[in-house]
Design a protein around this motif. Structure first.
Motif, PDB file in Angstrom:
ATOM      1  N   LYS A  22       0.842  -1.217   0.000  1.00  0.00           N
ATOM      2  CA  LYS A  22       0.000   0.000   0.000  1.00  0.00           C
ATOM      3  C   LYS A  22       0.870   1.257   0.000  1.00  0.00           C
ATOM      4  N   VAL A  23       2.058   1.134   0.626  1.00  0.00           N
ATOM      5  CA  VAL A  23       2.933   2.309   0.735  1.00  0.00           C
ATOM      6  C   VAL A  23       4.400   1.888   0.594  1.00  0.00           C
ATOM      7  N   ILE A  24       5.171   2.751  -0.098  1.00  0.00           N
ATOM      8  CA  ILE A  24       6.619   2.527  -0.233  1.00  0.00           C
ATOM      9  C   ILE A  24       7.329   3.698   0.440  1.00  0.00           C
ATOM     10  N   ILE A  25       8.303   3.375   1.291  1.00  0.00           N
ATOM     11  CA  ILE A  25       9.163   4.427   1.858  1.00  0.00           C
ATOM     12  C   ILE A  25      10.446   4.434   1.033  1.00  0.00           C
ATOM     13  N   ALA A  26      10.717   5.542   0.364  1.00  0.00           N
ATOM     14  CA  ALA A  26      11.930   5.658  -0.462  1.00  0.00           C
ATOM     15  C   ALA A  26      12.907   6.564   0.286  1.00  0.00           C
ATOM     16  N   ASP A  27      13.935   5.948   0.889  1.00  0.00           N
ATOM     17  CA  ASP A  27      14.889   6.701   1.711  1.00  0.00           C
ATOM     18  C   ASP A  27      16.095   7.089   0.863  1.00  0.00           C
ATOM     19  N   GLU A  28      16.148   8.352   0.437  1.00  0.00           N
ATOM     20  CA  GLU A  28      17.226   8.865  -0.425  1.00  0.00           C
ATOM     21  C   GLU A  28      17.481   7.907  -1.598  1.00  0.00           C
ATOM     22  N   PRO A  29      16.449   7.594  -2.413  1.00  0.00           N
ATOM     23  CA  PRO A  29      16.620   6.528  -3.417  1.00  0.00           C
ATOM     24  C   PRO A  29      17.559   6.890  -4.560  1.00  0.00           C
ATOM     25  N   THR A  30      17.937   8.168  -4.694  1.00  0.00           N
ATOM     26  CA  THR A  30      18.761   8.549  -5.853  1.00  0.00           C
ATOM     27  C   THR A  30      20.069   9.232  -5.470  1.00  0.00           C
ATOM     28  N   THR A  55      14.374  12.694   1.518  1.00  0.00           N
ATOM     29  CA  THR A  55      15.493  13.199   0.712  1.00  0.00           C
ATOM     30  C   THR A  55      15.962  14.544   1.230  1.00  0.00           C
ATOM     31  N   HIS A  56      17.209  14.914   0.873  1.00  0.00           N
ATOM     32  CA  HIS A  56      17.615  16.302   1.119  1.00  0.00           C
ATOM     33  C   HIS A  56      17.865  17.023  -0.208  1.00  0.00           C
ATOM     34  N   ASN A  57      17.501  16.356  -1.326  1.00  0.00           N
ATOM     35  CA  ASN A  57      17.675  16.958  -2.647  1.00  0.00           C
ATOM     36  C   ASN A  57      16.382  17.678  -3.055  1.00  0.00           C
ATOM     37  N   MET A  58      16.420  19.005  -3.016  1.00  0.00           N
ATOM     38  CA  MET A  58      15.211  19.783  -3.293  1.00  0.00           C
ATOM     39  C   MET A  58      14.756  19.669  -4.748  1.00  0.00           C
ATOM     40  N   GLY A  59      15.682  19.373  -5.657  1.00  0.00           N
ATOM     41  CA  GLY A  59      15.319  19.150  -7.061  1.00  0.00           C
ATOM     42  C   GLY A  59      14.451  17.914  -7.206  1.00  0.00           C
ATOM     43  N   VAL A  60      14.803  16.849  -6.467  1.00  0.00           N
ATOM     44  CA  VAL A  60      14.018  15.603  -6.480  1.00  0.00           C
ATOM     45  C   VAL A  60      12.624  15.864  -5.906  1.00  0.00           C
ATOM     46  N   VAL A  61      12.551  16.698  -4.859  1.00  0.00           N
ATOM     47  CA  VAL A  61      11.257  17.058  -4.255  1.00  0.00           C
ATOM     48  C   VAL A  61      10.382  17.761  -5.294  1.00  0.00           C
ATOM     49  N   ALA A  62      10.964  18.741  -6.011  1.00  0.00           N
ATOM     50  CA  ALA A  62      10.213  19.483  -7.033  1.00  0.00           C
ATOM     51  C   ALA A  62       9.746  18.559  -8.148  1.00  0.00           C
ATOM     52  N   ASP A  63      10.546  17.533  -8.434  1.00  0.00           N
ATOM     53  CA  ASP A  63      10.242  16.616  -9.531  1.00  0.00           C
ATOM     54  C   ASP A  63       9.151  15.610  -9.168  1.00  0.00           C
ATOM     55  N   MET A  64       9.152  15.144  -7.913  1.00  0.00           N
ATOM     56  CA  MET A  64       8.320  13.997  -7.549  1.00  0.00           C
ATOM     57  C   MET A  64       7.121  14.294  -6.653  1.00  0.00           C
ATOM     58  N   ALA A  65       7.284  15.254  -5.717  1.00  0.00           N
ATOM     59  CA  ALA A  65       6.344  15.334  -4.594  1.00  0.00           C
ATOM     60  C   ALA A  65       5.043  16.049  -4.920  1.00  0.00           C
ATOM     61  N   ASP A  66       3.968  15.608  -4.240  1.00  0.00           N
ATOM     62  CA  ASP A  66       2.694  16.343  -4.250  1.00  0.00           C
ATOM     63  C   ASP A  66       2.648  17.236  -3.006  1.00  0.00           C
ATOM     64  N   GLN A  67       3.062  16.648  -1.859  1.00  0.00           N
ATOM     65  CA  GLN A  67       3.083  17.382  -0.586  1.00  0.00           C
ATOM     66  C   GLN A  67       4.514  17.362  -0.042  1.00  0.00           C
ATOM     67  N   VAL A  68       4.873  18.380   0.742  1.00  0.00           N
ATOM     68  CA  VAL A  68       6.207  18.442   1.344  1.00  0.00           C
ATOM     69  C   VAL A  68       6.060  18.685   2.844  1.00  0.00           C
ATOM     70  N   ALA A  69       6.846  17.940   3.622  1.00  0.00           N
ATOM     71  CA  ALA A  69       6.897  18.157   5.074  1.00  0.00           C
ATOM     72  C   ALA A  69       8.357  18.397   5.443  1.00  0.00           C
ATOM     73  N   VAL A  70       8.628  19.497   6.143  1.00  0.00           N
ATOM     74  CA  VAL A  70      10.011  19.872   6.484  1.00  0.00           C
ATOM     75  C   VAL A  70      10.267  19.585   7.957  1.00  0.00           C
TER      76      VAL A  70
END
Length: 558
Positions: free
Chosen positions: A179-187, A217-232
């Motif tokens: 149902k859910v995948i946790i991707a820990d710094e996958p790239t 992740t700590h890569n903000m480019g990956v966040v912009a590319d993939m995420a719908d929601q962001v939690a800091v």
């Protein structure tokens, strides 16, 4: 983000607190976190090392060590896993929740075939057995884009590239359709082009399987590319949440603003069409430090010669930074190894201060290499854990028999000042320092003998964005003070854009484009350079959507 009606959520946390009991005071790693991930949604959890991101994900997987005290709620679907007995939790892993780890080589067993590792989860969870399990494993490899899966399934992890290994780890994660995948710094460990492919794959699988993804992740480019929601996250607290455009383009919290301002950004780049190019103006007063002409480098692999670098020419003068960019296997680090004398030169010239390295005797080469400093990618692995910091810094002086003991200590103190570390760390050991501090020690050691040439091989890829920004700023300052020439090897184009004067773009051992940074990285003429630039994510969701489309177009025409 409210977590009231949990029926809609693939994963949800409510007032999650995690405390570790230690010999000293208790460590409060997560302090009352509430967060939710819906099916088919990507929620990015961002923050620096030590902010509590990975502890949060490990709590959801039920993998925290025994000294951890967990309170609050962590639900997978409607099941609270906090305090759940081990047997039930084990059944939920892979079928309800799965994890994609940061380093694929350590996530895969090196002595088992890919077939054994993929079918193991299927058999453990009664999904498929025997030939049916193998067929399902081949289907999974096809799904994640591994070529010729029926043949390659019998191979071992070391026979695949880094990007392919990460695809296999993703295949294992989706094998039981969780149902859910946790991707820990996958790239983190991947090149920009491979990273773009992996992100595309995750996006496609999420849509196909309607799986929720918690992306750490700590890569903000990956966040912009993939995420719908962001939690800091910051020091165990959730300081800001919202949709990706709101958080990245209009951050409210001071910490989020600081995090985003630390991200090195590529200036506006034309990735669609090659622009007309003016010829660079030659500078007559350049004092050359490193010069390569028609350089050929080869590896002898049990009698088979593999040519890693072919006919590459470049030069670096005093006070200049030359960036070498390209994917893994393009020959970037091979060139750095040859300059350091770790690889013989097969053909061509490689000169340091006018001395052609291949023609020198070992004694002469040693004298020339005294003028070269080097910073490696992983600061933890490049410092001797049994040496105090003072000895780590002065090691080159000992090797080259320079100075008395008092002079060496004085030099170590001067360099600690230069890299902005307190002098009292001189008697501490590497494990007592953070990653960013260790990398500063590596930089100090590289400058011990006042080198004419500094070789930096991916010196910031293991660091958080804010630490990376400090280290890069410091490198720029040190270069102004010491005026050394620098060969900077990286796959982060934004960092090269920020630091370098000139750049060489490598592909399959050849230089496909080279010149001034403001021309090559801002108006590229070669398709490969444009593909590299389009694949590099930027921390702006609107611009990133345009770049992703450009990358797909360029890839479809290659």
């Amino acid at each position: 983000m409210s977590t009231e009606a949990t029926e809609d959520y693939a994963l949800s946390f409510n007032d999650l607190k995690v405390t570790f009991e230690t010999a000293g005071p208790d460590v409060h790693a997560v302090k009352g976190l509430s967060l939710a991930v819906r099916p088919g949604e990507v929620v990015a959890l961002v923050g620096e090392s030590g902010s509590g991101k990975s502890v949060t994900s490990t709590a959801a997987m039920g993998l925290l060590p025994e000294n951890a005290q967990v309170t609050g709620v962590a639900k997978i679907g409607n099941v609270n896993v906090v305090g759940l007995e081990a047997g039930k939790m084990r059944k939920m892993r892979a079928t309800d929740i799965a994890m994609v780890f940061q380093e694929p080589m350590t996530a895969l067993n090196p002595v088992l075939t890919i077939e054994r590792q993929l079918t193991e989860a299927l058999e453990l969870h009664d999904v498929a057995y025997g030939k049916e399990a193998t067929d399902r494993a081949i289907e999974l490899l096809t799904m994640v884009g591994i070529p010729d899966p029926a043949k390659r399934i019998r191979q071992y992890p070391h026979q695949f590239s880094g990007g392919q290994r990460q695809r296999i780890v993703i295949a294992m994660a989706i094998s039981c359709e969780p149902k859910v995948i946790i991707a820990d710094e996958p790239t983190t460990a991947l090149d920009v082009t491979v990273q773009a492919e992996i992100l595309d794959l995750l996006r496609e699988l999420k849509d196909r399987l309607n799986t929720g993804i918690l992306l750490i992740t700590h890569n903000m480019g990956v966040v912009a590319d993939m995420a719908d929601q962001v939690a800091v996250m910051f020091q165990g607290n959730l300081v800001e949440t919202g949709d990706v455009k709101q958080v990245l383009l209009h951050p409210q919290h001071e910490y989020t603003q600081r995090l985003l301002s630390s991200v090195p950004r590529l200036s506006r780049v034309s990735v669609e069409e090659p622009a007309p190019r003016s010829e660079p103006i030659a500078q007559a007063d350049r004092e050359l430090v490193l010069e390569a002409k028609d350089l050929i480098l080869e590896y002898d692999m049990r009698g088979t010669v593999f040519r890693a670098v072919e006919n590459v020419s470049f030069d670096v003068a005093k006070g200049e930074v030359l960036g070498i960019v390209g994917e893994s296997g393009s020959g970037k680090s091979t060139i750095a190894k040859a300059v350091l004398g770790l690889l013989p030169v097969a053909s061509g010239t490689l000169s340091v201060k006018g001395h052609n390295l291949p023609k020198l005797s070992p004694r002469q080469a040693r004298q020339v290499r005294k003028q070269i400093g080097v910073i490696f990618q992983d600061p933890a692995a490049s410092l001797n854990p049994r040496f105090p910091i003072g000895d780590c810094i002065t090691e080159p002086m000992v090797v080259h028999k320079v100075g008395s003991k008092t002079e060496r200590i004085k030099r170590a103190q001067e360099l600690l000042d230069a890299v902005k570390l307190p002098r009292n760390v001189i008697n501490r050991y590497p494990h007592e320092l953070s990653g960013g501090q260790r990398q500063r020690i590596c930089i100090a050691r590289a400058l011990t003998l006042n080198p004419e040439l500094l070789i930096a091989d991916e010196p910031t890829s293991a660091l958080d964005v804010s630490v990376q920004a400090l280290v890069l700023e410091m490198l720029q300052e040190l270069q102004r003070d010491f005026n050394f020439a620098c060969l900077f090897v990286s796959h982060d184009l934004a960092v090269v854009d920020m630091l370098a004067d000139s750049v060489v773009v490598m592909q399959n051992g050849k230089s496909v484009e080279q010149g001034r940074v403001d021309t090559v990285l801002h108006a590229p003429t070669h398709d490969y350079t444009r593909r590299l630039l389009a694949a590099a994510p930027v921390p702006d969701p609107i611009e990133q959507a345009v770049r992703r489309e450009a990358w797909r177009t360029l890839n479809s025409t290659k």
